[in-house]
Design a protein around this motif. Sequence first.
Motif: not given
Length: 206
Positions: A64-83
């Motif tokens: 939904a965002h314009d690429a000039t404002a948000r080109d990419t996302t890093l979704l970080i999961a510190p509390d799950c999928l540790a394995d």
Amino acid sequence: MHISPQTAMDDTRVWLERAVIGLNLCPFAKSVHVKGQIHYAVSAAQTTDAFLEDLIQELEALAAHDATARDTTLLIAPDCLADFLDFNDFLAQADQALVDLDLDGVLQIANLHPDYQFAGTAADDITNYTNRSPYPTLHLLREDSIDRAVDAFPEAETIFEKNMATMERIGPDGWAALGVGRSQGCPHALPGTASPQAEVPGRMEE
């Protein structure tokens, strides 16, 4: 020990700046970093179902965002999928989410993990560290941006081989000297990394 969202975000930024950009593991990363076009989202999920919900939300938001404002996302999961094997299994659900949202071919999901292991390598093989982030992380990218970056970068197909050579050159000591990793409460933590910031409850974005 609980990792605060701010700490997870800060650790990821340090890793991006010192390892990904500093070692030129991804020649395309510096531009979006300097322009402030990377969106960091820290999930509070403790189950795969909850993390999938956060992933769907972030995929929709990126589209939904314009690429000039948000080109990419890093979704970080510190509390799950540790394995790493569990994380690897989750990727099929992540790819299916793209299909269900009609975003397959529009967005792409890359994966990073503290215990990332390429097929056919030993767990302690230094080349695995090209994809070892401080926390389980999904990198959400725009297909159009990838195409433009590849067109602008000569011999993009050689990046993987160059990264392997870089890691073999610096070795485990060189990687440790970067001071990247989790800064608290984690077997991957390295001495000298940043102290934790103030606790921020719930899910955090920037």
